[in-house]
Write an enzyme that holds these catalytic residues in place. Structure first.
Site, PDB file in Angstrom:
ATOM      1  N   LYS A  22       3.455   1.439  -3.823  1.00 36.52           N
ATOM      2  CA  LYS A  22       2.859   0.677  -4.928  1.00 36.52           C
ATOM      3  C   LYS A  22       3.674   0.732  -6.224  1.00 36.52           C
ATOM      4  O   LYS A  22       3.631  -0.207  -7.008  1.00 36.52           O
ATOM      5  CB  LYS A  22       1.425   1.155  -5.198  1.00 36.52           C
ATOM      6  CG  LYS A  22       0.452   0.722  -4.116  1.00 36.52           C
ATOM      7  CD  LYS A  22      -0.964   1.100  -4.476  1.00 36.52           C
ATOM      8  CE  LYS A  22      -1.920   0.698  -3.371  1.00 36.52           C
ATOM      9  NZ  LYS A  22      -3.318   0.879  -3.728  1.00 36.52           N
ATOM     10  N   THR A  50       0.835  -1.201   0.000  1.00 35.89           N
ATOM     11  CA  THR A  50       0.000   0.000   0.000  1.00 35.89           C
ATOM     12  C   THR A  50       0.873   1.256   0.000  1.00 35.89           C
ATOM     13  O   THR A  50       2.099   1.179  -0.127  1.00 35.89           O
ATOM     14  CB  THR A  50      -1.042  -0.046   1.143  1.00 35.89           C
ATOM     15  OG1 THR A  50      -1.938   1.047   0.965  1.00 35.89           O
ATOM     16  CG2 THR A  50      -0.407   0.059   2.520  1.00 35.89           C
ATOM     17  N   TYR A  85     -14.216   4.984   1.325  1.00 33.37           N
ATOM     18  CA  TYR A  85     -15.184   4.194   2.110  1.00 33.37           C
ATOM     19  C   TYR A  85     -15.264   4.672   3.560  1.00 33.37           C
ATOM     20  O   TYR A  85     -16.037   4.127   4.351  1.00 33.37           O
ATOM     21  CB  TYR A  85     -14.872   2.686   2.038  1.00 33.37           C
ATOM     22  CG  TYR A  85     -13.495   2.322   2.508  1.00 33.37           C
ATOM     23  CD1 TYR A  85     -13.214   2.123   3.851  1.00 33.37           C
ATOM     24  CD2 TYR A  85     -12.461   2.189   1.593  1.00 33.37           C
ATOM     25  CE1 TYR A  85     -11.943   1.793   4.270  1.00 33.37           C
ATOM     26  CE2 TYR A  85     -11.186   1.854   2.005  1.00 33.37           C
ATOM     27  CZ  TYR A  85     -10.936   1.657   3.339  1.00 33.37           C
ATOM     28  OH  TYR A  85      -9.671   1.342   3.749  1.00 33.37           O
TER      29      TYR A  85
END
Ligand code: ATR
Length: 284
Positions: free
Chosen positions: A71, A67, A229
């Site tokens: 990346k 992450t 989210y």
């Protein structure tokens, strides 16, 4: 399952990793599928990412997730890179092979599976894509490869939008990405779009902000998908719903990028029923 000499290890490398939900996804899958596997987050200091990949391989790790901010940086430490990940220029999943790790990008495929599971179609659609960072680039590739009709890529800095559009159009062989300055949203065609929100605006704790605040803009959206989210209802979603559009947050994308990684590591496919059981746990 008890940890013993047969336990396979997977993990996440990043910085920071404190708030990750990935252990919940993978350790729940391992438990439900009776796999002797553990998944652990690892905080890796900047500059140590190559050592971390090498060390994980030496320790016989089955795989790793990668992450922020590694990346792209870990790509030099891999023996092989999947074609799609190569195009996107970022990997989030490393899979053990005899000689080293092979890199994949399951973020984009995860978004696709999440959209399919919500009944959202890309093929033939006109899409508004907000943002031109790493996440938006991957979405632009997804839209091009899944035959979206036109993708209007809107970004605060127009030069970045132009650079991403040029690259994706060239690499995909489809001239379907149209760059625009964010402020020019009023000149979008007068019709309904699928819109994907891929900027960082609205992310917790800035939950009361949307990248475009003008309610008129949201009349153009029949379906809005926010990659964010947290919070689970972003302002982008609220504004979309207010104009009678359907709106979704990015938790299912997170779920499916994890499920695809788990499938690659264990060479199996996870049923939709199992995926939704894990999703219920993520929502708690
Ligand atoms: P990620 O890897 O998550 O995509 P990123 O590469 O930092 O993150 O990209 C962040 C995106 O959010 C960019 O498109 C950025 O716009 P700029 O390219 O103009 O910087 C966008 N973004 C961040 N803050 C913004 C703001 N206040 N208003 C509009 N767009 C913003």
């Amino acid at each position: 399952m008890e940890i013993n000499g047969y336990t396979r290890t997977c993990g996440l490398m990043g910085n920071p990793v404190e708030h990750t939900m990935s252990p919940l996804i993978h350790n729940t899958l391992a438990k439900k599928l009776c796999h002797n596997l553990v998944y652990i987050p690892f905080h890796v200091e900047q500059g140590k990412e190559a050592d971390a990949v090498k060390g994980a391989f030496a320790l016989n790790f089955l795989g790793l997730n990668v992450t922020v901010p590694y990346k792209s940086k870990v790509m030099d430490s891999l023996t092989e890179i999947d074609e799609l990940a190569e195009k996107i220029g970022a990997v989030n999943t490393l899979v053990r092979t005899p000689n080293g790790f092979k890199g994949y990008n399951t973020d984009m495929l995860g978004l696709y599976r999440a959209m399919c599971s919500e009944g959202i179609q890309i093929e033939g659609e006109d899409v508004i894509l907000l943002g031109a960072g790493g996440a938006a680039r991957a979405v632009a590739f997804l839209c091009a490869s899944k035959n979206a009709a036109r993708v209007y890529l809107l970004n605060r800095s127009k030069d970045k939008a132009e650079a991403v559009a040029k690259e994706v159009n060239e690499k995909s062989g489809r001239d379907c990405i149209y760059p625009m300055a964010l402020d020019d949203y009023r000149s979008l065609p007068d019709k309904k779009f699928l819109a994907v929100q891929a900027t960082s605006v609205g992310l917790y704790p800035d939950a009361d902000r949307a990248v475009i605040e003008d309610e008129e803009f949201y009349r153009k959206i029949h379906t809005g998908y926010d990659l964010i989210y947290r919070p689970c209802e972003t302002k982008f979603m609220a504004l979309t719903k207010k104009q009678r559009g359907s709106a979704f947050h990015g938790l299912k994308m997170l779920l499916y990028q994890g499920i695809i990684a788990y499938e690659l590591w264990n060479k199996l496919s996870v049923s939709e029923e199992m995926a939704l059981e894990v999703y219920c746990m993520l929502q708690e």
